[in-house]
Scaffold this motif. Structure first.
Motif, PDB file in Angstrom:
ATOM      1  N   UNK A  42      -1.581   9.437  -7.467  1.00  0.00           N
ATOM      2  CA  UNK A  42      -1.278   8.715  -9.276  1.00  0.00           C
ATOM      3  C   UNK A  42      -0.342   7.455  -8.926  1.00  0.00           C
ATOM      4  N   UNK A  43       0.678   8.109  -7.795  1.00  0.00           N
ATOM      5  CA  UNK A  43       1.178   6.536  -7.164  1.00  0.00           C
ATOM      6  C   UNK A  43       0.561   4.992  -6.868  1.00  0.00           C
ATOM      7  N   UNK A  44      -0.054   5.428  -6.350  1.00  0.00           N
ATOM      8  CA  UNK A  44      -1.460   4.078  -6.610  1.00  0.00           C
ATOM      9  C   UNK A  44      -2.240   3.560  -6.821  1.00  0.00           C
ATOM     10  N   UNK A  45      -2.881   4.753  -8.158  1.00  0.00           N
ATOM     11  CA  UNK A  45      -3.110   4.049  -9.277  1.00  0.00           C
ATOM     12  C   UNK A  45      -2.248   3.070 -10.105  1.00  0.00           C
ATOM     13  N   UNK A  46      -1.159   4.272 -10.412  1.00  0.00           N
ATOM     14  CA  UNK A  46       0.157   3.402 -11.266  1.00  0.00           C
ATOM     15  C   UNK A  46       0.518   1.673 -10.417  1.00  0.00           C
ATOM     16  N   UNK A  47       0.460   1.882  -9.211  1.00  0.00           N
ATOM     17  CA  UNK A  47       0.517   0.255  -9.074  1.00  0.00           C
ATOM     18  C   UNK A  47      -0.302  -0.711  -9.592  1.00  0.00           C
ATOM     19  N   UNK A  48      -1.473   0.230  -8.996  1.00  0.00           N
ATOM     20  CA  UNK A  48      -2.942  -0.630  -9.037  1.00  0.00           C
ATOM     21  C   UNK A  48      -2.510  -1.670 -11.007  1.00  0.00           C
ATOM     22  N   UNK A  49      -2.295  -0.374 -11.886  1.00  0.00           N
ATOM     23  CA  UNK A  49      -2.436  -0.953 -12.915  1.00  0.00           C
ATOM     24  C   UNK A  49      -1.155  -2.171 -13.598  1.00  0.00           C
ATOM     25  N   UNK A  50      -0.112  -1.277 -12.716  1.00  0.00           N
ATOM     26  CA  UNK A  50       0.824  -3.214 -12.679  1.00  0.00           C
ATOM     27  C   UNK A  50       0.871  -4.324 -11.701  1.00  0.00           C
ATOM     28  N   UNK A  51      -0.299  -3.866 -10.752  1.00  0.00           N
ATOM     29  CA  UNK A  51      -0.490  -5.070 -10.500  1.00  0.00           C
ATOM     30  C   UNK A  51      -1.481  -6.148 -11.480  1.00  0.00           C
ATOM     31  N   UNK A  61      -1.303  -5.693   4.382  1.00  0.00           N
ATOM     32  CA  UNK A  61      -0.953  -6.264   5.659  1.00  0.00           C
ATOM     33  C   UNK A  61       0.688  -6.314   5.062  1.00  0.00           C
ATOM     34  N   UNK A  62       1.752  -6.022   4.126  1.00  0.00           N
ATOM     35  CA  UNK A  62       3.032  -6.732   3.566  1.00  0.00           C
ATOM     36  C   UNK A  62       3.511  -5.619   2.935  1.00  0.00           C
ATOM     37  N   UNK A  63       2.605  -5.902   1.877  1.00  0.00           N
ATOM     38  CA  UNK A  63       4.108  -5.087   0.951  1.00  0.00           C
ATOM     39  C   UNK A  63       3.426  -4.941  -0.231  1.00  0.00           C
ATOM     40  N   UNK A  64       3.894  -3.649  -1.121  1.00  0.00           N
ATOM     41  CA  UNK A  64       4.129  -4.152  -2.361  1.00  0.00           C
ATOM     42  C   UNK A  64       5.812  -4.518  -3.050  1.00  0.00           C
ATOM     43  N   UNK A  65       5.674  -5.931  -3.529  1.00  0.00           N
ATOM     44  CA  UNK A  65       7.161  -6.367  -5.010  1.00  0.00           C
ATOM     45  C   UNK A  65       6.302  -6.517  -5.745  1.00  0.00           C
ATOM     46  N   UNK A  66       8.405  -6.483  -6.375  1.00  0.00           N
ATOM     47  CA  UNK A  66       8.275  -6.759  -7.954  1.00  0.00           C
ATOM     48  C   UNK A  66       8.205  -8.256  -8.017  1.00  0.00           C
TER      49      UNK A  66
END
Length: 223
Positions: A42-51, A61-66
């Motif tokens: 669910x976290x992965x899907x949320x990150x995808x939507x917010x991206x 290869x680095x991470x997810x940033x605001x």
């Protein structure tokens, strides 16, 4: 509430509260999921939507940033949606533009400097003897975008920019079918610049309103 929606809200809360700031890197997926009490899926899907709406930036290869959360970046999602609207719905966008752009023009009257007036004077003129419709529309867009920029309000500027796509089609149609439309546009542009140069916010607002209303009224007759 769907699990993914809950995950989106939890990340949003972290950003709004200041726990995560523009440019910050999110914790590792496993750590963040545990902290928020969510499944990694669910976290992965949320990150995808917010991206997709450019709140988060996933860097392989680095991470997810605001992201920077700048208005121009976030309004991109609105522009994307706007591009799917055609036909008579363009009238709805013109109505919104008729509300917002005169306000931006009035703000610009209180903030624009001599260099800005000179820039707009250049954009309000048509020097070529027989410019193409495409060339005239491009100059028209640059003129209105510049005025929005001189308002000094980046949110207002971004909103107006997102409305350019559907109304541009109406401008193109008018330029091809209505006799004297571009000559009228040039006169109205010059009147707007005159009002801006004099610092008369209400005159600038009035000319801007009349200018956009002319396109809207024409489109109502022919649509």
């Amino acid at each position: 509430m769907a699990v993914t929606d809950e995950a989106i809200d939890r990340i949003k809360e972290m950003i709004v509260s200041g726990e995560l700031r523009p440019g910050d890197k999110l914790p590792k997926e496993a750590d963040l999921a545990t902290k928020l009490g969510l499944s990694r899926n669910s976290l992965r899907e949320a990150v995808k939507a917010l991206s997709l709406i450019q709140i988060l930036d996933v860097r392989q290869g680095d991470g997810t940033y605001v992201t920077s959360l700048e208005p121009g970046l976030l309004m991109g999602a609105i522009a994307f949606v706007v591009d799917f609207h055609h036909d008579r719905s363009v009238l709805d966008f013109l109505q919104v533009r008729r509300i917002l752009e005169p306000a931006a023009t009035a703000l610009a009257a209180t903030r624009i400097d001599a260099a800005g007036i000179a820039e707009l004077r250049g954009l309000a003129q048509v020097d070529e003897p027989r410019p193409s419709t495409e060339r005239l529309i491009e100059q028209d867009l640059r003129f209105h975008r510049a005025i929005a920029g001189f308002s000094g309000n980046p949110v207002l500027c971004s909103l107006l920019d997102s409305l350019s796509s559907p109304t541009m089609r109406a401008r193109h149609w008018r330029g091809l079918t209505q006799s004297g439309s571009w000559e009228r546009t040039v006169r109205e542009h010059q009147a707007i610049v005159d009002a801006l140069e004099s610092g008369d916010a209400e005159a600038a607002r009035a000319w801007s309103t009349a200018h956009i209303a002319g396109v809207e009224q024409w489109l109502r007759k022919v649509a």
